[in-house]
Design a protein around this motif. Structure first.
Motif, PDB file in Angstrom:
ATOM      1  N   VAL B  97       0.822  -1.211   0.000  1.00 16.39           N
ATOM      2  CA  VAL B  97       0.000   0.000   0.000  1.00 16.39           C
ATOM      3  C   VAL B  97       0.861   1.269   0.000  1.00 16.39           C
ATOM      4  O   VAL B  97       1.491   1.610   0.989  1.00 16.39           O
ATOM      5  N   PRO B  98       0.884   1.997  -1.124  1.00 13.41           N
ATOM      6  CA  PRO B  98       1.515   3.317  -1.099  1.00 13.41           C
ATOM      7  C   PRO B  98       0.764   4.189  -0.097  1.00 13.41           C
ATOM      8  O   PRO B  98      -0.464   4.164  -0.069  1.00 13.41           O
ATOM      9  N   LEU B  99       1.477   4.932   0.736  1.00 12.28           N
ATOM     10  CA  LEU B  99       0.848   5.909   1.623  1.00 12.28           C
ATOM     11  C   LEU B  99       1.141   7.289   1.053  1.00 12.28           C
ATOM     12  O   LEU B  99       2.292   7.582   0.717  1.00 12.28           O
ATOM     13  N   VAL B 100       0.126   8.118   0.954  1.00 10.34           N
ATOM     14  CA  VAL B 100       0.334   9.450   0.375  1.00 10.34           C
ATOM     15  C   VAL B 100      -0.207  10.537   1.289  1.00 10.34           C
ATOM     16  O   VAL B 100      -1.088  10.298   2.117  1.00 10.34           O
ATOM     17  N   ASP B 101       0.350  11.730   1.126  1.00 18.52           N
ATOM     18  CA  ASP B 101      -0.141  12.884   1.869  1.00 18.52           C
ATOM     19  C   ASP B 101      -1.210  13.618   1.047  1.00 18.52           C
ATOM     20  O   ASP B 101      -1.665  13.108   0.012  1.00 18.52           O
ATOM     21  N   CYS B 261       5.893   6.575  -9.423  1.00 17.03           N
ATOM     22  CA  CYS B 261       6.588   5.383  -8.911  1.00 17.03           C
ATOM     23  C   CYS B 261       6.113   4.101  -9.593  1.00 17.03           C
ATOM     24  O   CYS B 261       6.478   3.001  -9.165  1.00 17.03           O
ATOM     25  N   GLY B 262       5.277   4.241 -10.608  1.00 12.13           N
ATOM     26  CA  GLY B 262       4.775   3.056 -11.296  1.00 12.13           C
ATOM     27  C   GLY B 262       3.748   2.300 -10.483  1.00 12.13           C
ATOM     28  O   GLY B 262       3.532   1.098 -10.678  1.00 12.13           O
ATOM     29  N   MET B 263       3.109   2.989  -9.554  1.00 14.80           N
ATOM     30  CA  MET B 263       2.140   2.339  -8.674  1.00 14.80           C
ATOM     31  C   MET B 263       0.700   2.709  -9.039  1.00 14.80           C
ATOM     32  O   MET B 263      -0.209   2.589  -8.229  1.00 14.80           O
ATOM     33  N   GLY B 264       0.506   3.127 -10.294  1.00 20.48           N
ATOM     34  CA  GLY B 264      -0.831   3.500 -10.733  1.00 20.48           C
ATOM     35  C   GLY B 264      -1.841   2.380 -10.535  1.00 20.48           C
ATOM     36  O   GLY B 264      -3.002   2.622 -10.194  1.00 20.48           O
TER      37      GLY B 264
END
Lengths: 371, 371
Positions: B97-101, B261-264
C-alpha cells in the motif's frame, strides 16, 4: 570510537556541506533525520574536546532539519504540540520546546524559532516531526502549511566564534543575545543567524536557506577562521555529556515524558495552556514522576564506547541505564547520562555501572550539568 | 562497497538479532527507521547475489518496523492513508500500500498485514509512519490505537527457504500463498509467518513478536539451515535492482507521487475510495504524470558505488538520475533505477549515465523488472 561501515545511498541524504566535510577527511558519520551527521575527523574526541573549549569549530549539523509551519493557525498548531507556553516568545526569539503526544511521551525536543506571528521553524532532533505536524494539521483541518524548507544549519561553536563571525558579517552579530536570532547578508542573500548550538562553549548557528551556497559559506568561514585556529568538528561527546545536553533517542524516547527528562520547567500544567498531552502530564505530575535523567560520575580510565545502554545498579537492583558516556580528561573520571529511578536519584547516591567489558565501575549520581 | 564509519549509540537501535549478526562478522550497516540494517558480511555483493539465487539466506530486517493500528476505526484510518482499496483484503492477507499525503506525495510504501477486521500492521520503509498515523488519528479524533509493537522481522530468502522452514515448522508453511500469512508455534509462542520479502527469489518473513526470543529463533534457523547451505545476508543490491524492487528515500521521496513510482495500478482514483490525496492524484492523473521510474541498462564494467544520484542525459538534456545501481554479473552490464522524464521514458531510449568517476557510460531505458 566504535564504528562499523556505513553504506551510503541517496536515502541517507548528503548535505550542502558534505563535499567539504569529506575534503577535511571525515572518519565517521551518524545518521539523523535520514541525513549524514559527521562524527569524527582526524583528531581524537579528547583533542577535539580541548580544541572546542579553547578555539572555534565549524560543524555540519544540517541534520537538524527545519519543519516550517505557516498560516493563520500556525501558532495554534505549535502550541498544541508542546507543553511550553509559546505565547511568551517574541519574533526573533528561540525557545526549547519538548513535543509530546497524547500520553505525554516525547516526540522530539526541537528549538522553536519564531520568524513571525504566523511563521515558525522547529529545528528538530531525530524523528519525523514533519509527518507528525502534517498529520495533526490534516486530521484537525487546521489552516496551516507544513513543509521542510531548504535550510541547512552550519554551527560555529567555541569561545572564538563571536570574534570570527563578527570579522565576517560585521559587529552586529555581537549584539545577538543567547537564543535570539538576526539576519546577515551573504552573497546578496539574507540568512538567519542564531546565538546558540549544541555545546556549552558559546557560538552561533547559521540557518543557510539555499543549498547551492553551502560550499561558499563553508569556504568563507574556513578561510577567515584560519586566524582563529578553526577546526572541522561535530557535537563532542565529552562536552555534551558534561554539559548535560540530551539527545533524543539516546537519553529519552517516545516512552519517556518531559518530567522524566528534567524538562518540568518547560511544562505549563495549570490548564492555562492547551496541548495534546495535558491530561496525561497532569496525571503524571500528580502522582510524581518515577525516574529522571541524572549525571553519573564513575571510576576507571577510558572505558569501552557506549554503543548500547549499560546497566546502573544500586542496592543490588537495576536503577537505570547509561545511554551516553565518555571519559572526561578534565574531571579525570567517566561522565555518563542515565534515567535513574526516584528511589536512587539523589545526588551522591552510590551506584555501579556494568560495562560491556565485564568491569563493574563504581560511581555516584550527580546533578546536571557536571561540575 | 562504499562505506565510512558509523558511530553506534542507543539512538540507532540494535535489534534482537544484532548480537548474532555481529558474531557472523557483519562488515557494514545502514540505518532504517532509527535501527541497524546489516548491509555486508564476508562475501562480496556478487557472491551473495549468486548464493541468494541458489540457496537460502537469513536476513535481519527488524528495521521494517510495524505500525499497529487497532480499534473500531482502524480500517477507516488505514484507508484514509492509501489510494489502494483495502476493503478487498481478507484477514490473513498482505497488500502493498503506497501511503500518500494530501498532495499525493509518497509518505511510505509499506506492506499491510490484515490481522483482523479491526487490527492491522503496516510493515514500513524508512519514515516515521507511527507519528504520521498517530497525528492523523489524534487530529481527526478517530477511535483507534496506534503503537509500534515488539515485532522484529527475520527474513528467510532464496529458493530453499520453503524446504528449510517446512523442516522446522512443519509442512503447513508450504500452503501459505504469496503475500499471505499464517502462524507457527515457536517455543510455546504463536508467531506470524508471511510468504514474501524484499527479493524475487522466494521466501518468508517471520514477524517475531517477542524480542527476548531473537537469538533462539536465529539459532534454530541457522542450525537447521546448515543442510541447505544457509548464509547470513541482507537485501542484495544487484538482485533488488534487477527485480525492480524500489527503496523509499532512494528511488522516490515525499516529492514523488505513486503514479511516478509506477504504482498507478494500486491507485483507485474513481472516487469510490476516499483517501487523503484523492483530489491531488486525480489532478495529476488528468494531466498525465511527467516522469516515472524505469530501469537503465548501461555499459562499462563494475563502476563506482551509487552513493549519490548520477545524472542521466539524453539529447543533451537532463532526463533523470540513477538512484540505485550495480554491475550485474548475470546480465554483464550495469543495472540502475531512475525516475525518467516522460519525453524519454520509452523502452530503448538511448541515454548517457554520468558517473562520479568522470566516465560517461552509454545505456538505454528498459522496463522493470530487468530481463
Amino acid at each position: 570510537m566504535s564504528t562499523s561501515g556505513l553504506n551510503m545511498s541517496r536515502r541517507i541524504r548528503r548535505t550542502p556541506y558534505t563535499d567539504r566535510v569529506e575534503q577535511h577527511g571525515v572518519r565517521g558519520f551518524s545518521v539523523v533525520n535520514h541525513m549524514l551527521l559527521p562524527k569524527a575527523f582526524q583528531k581524537t574526541v579528547e583533542e577535539d574536546y580541548w580544541h572546542l573549549r579553547e578555539h572555534v569549530q565549524i560543524w555540519d549539523v544540517s541534520c537538524q532539519r527545519q519543519v516550517q509551519i505557516t498560516g493563520p493557525e500556525a501558532a495554534r498548531l505549535v502550541q498544541w504540540m508542546t507543553p511550553r507556553n509559546i505565547s511568551k516568545a517574541r519574533v526573533g526569539q528561540c525557545m526549547y520546546v519538548p513535543l509530546v503526544d497524547e500520553r505525554g511521551g516525547m516526540v522530539n525536543d526541537p528549538v522553536l524559532l519564531k520568524l513571525a506571528e504566523d511563521r515558525f521553524w522547529l529545528s528538530i532532533a531525530d524523528s519525523d516531526v514533519l509527518l507528525w505536524a502534517k498529520g495533526l494539521a490534516l486530521g484537525a483541518r487546521l489552516d496551516v502549511k507544513v513543509i521542510e524548507p531548504d535550510v541547512s544549519v552550519l554551527a560555529i561553536q567555541g569561545p572564538k566564534a563571536e570574534d570570527l563571525l563578527a570579522s565576517i558579517f560585521g559587529q552586529a552579530v555581537r549584539n545577538i543575545r543567547f537564543y535570539n536570532f538576526d539576519f546577515v547578508d551573504f552573497k546578496g542573500t539574507r540568512q538567519l543567524i542564531q546565538r546558540g548550538g549544541y555545546s556549552k562553549q558559546g557560538g552561533f548557528e547559521i540557518y543557510l536557506n539555499d543549498s547551492s551556497l553551502g560550499s561558499a559559506l563553508w569556504d568563507l568561514i574556513w578561510e577567515a577562521g584560519q586566524a582563529y585556529d578553526i577546526s572541522p568538528g561535530c557535537p563532542n561527546l565529552i562536552e555534551r555529556v558534561e554539559g548535560g545536553l540530551l539527545s533524543y533517542g539516546n537519553e529519552f524516547t517516545l516512552d519517556n515524558n518531559p518530567l522524566e527528562c528534567g524538562m518540568g520547567k518547560f511544562c505549563t500544567l495549570d490548564g492555562t495552556v492547551d496541548f495534546l498531552g495535558l491530561k496525561a502530564l497532569q496525571g503524571i505530575a500528580a502522582q510524581g514522576h518515577q525516574r529522571e535523567i541524572r549525571g553519573v560520575l564513575f571510576d576507571g580510565g577510558p572505558g569501552p564506547v557506549c554503543g548500547k545502554p549499560w546497566p546502573v545498579i544500586a542496592d543490588n537492583v537495576h536503577v537505570g541505564q547509561i545511554t551516553s558516556a565518555m571519559w572526561s580528561p578534565r574531571i579525570k573520571r567517566n561522565v555518563g547520562l542515565s534515567m535513574i529511578e526516584r528511589s536512587h536519584w539523589a545526588s551522591g547516591q552510590a551506584v555501579i555501572v556494568q560495562c560491556p567489558d565485564g568491569v563493574a565501575r563504581p560511581g555516584e549520581v550527580v546533578a546536571l550539568p557536571f561540575p
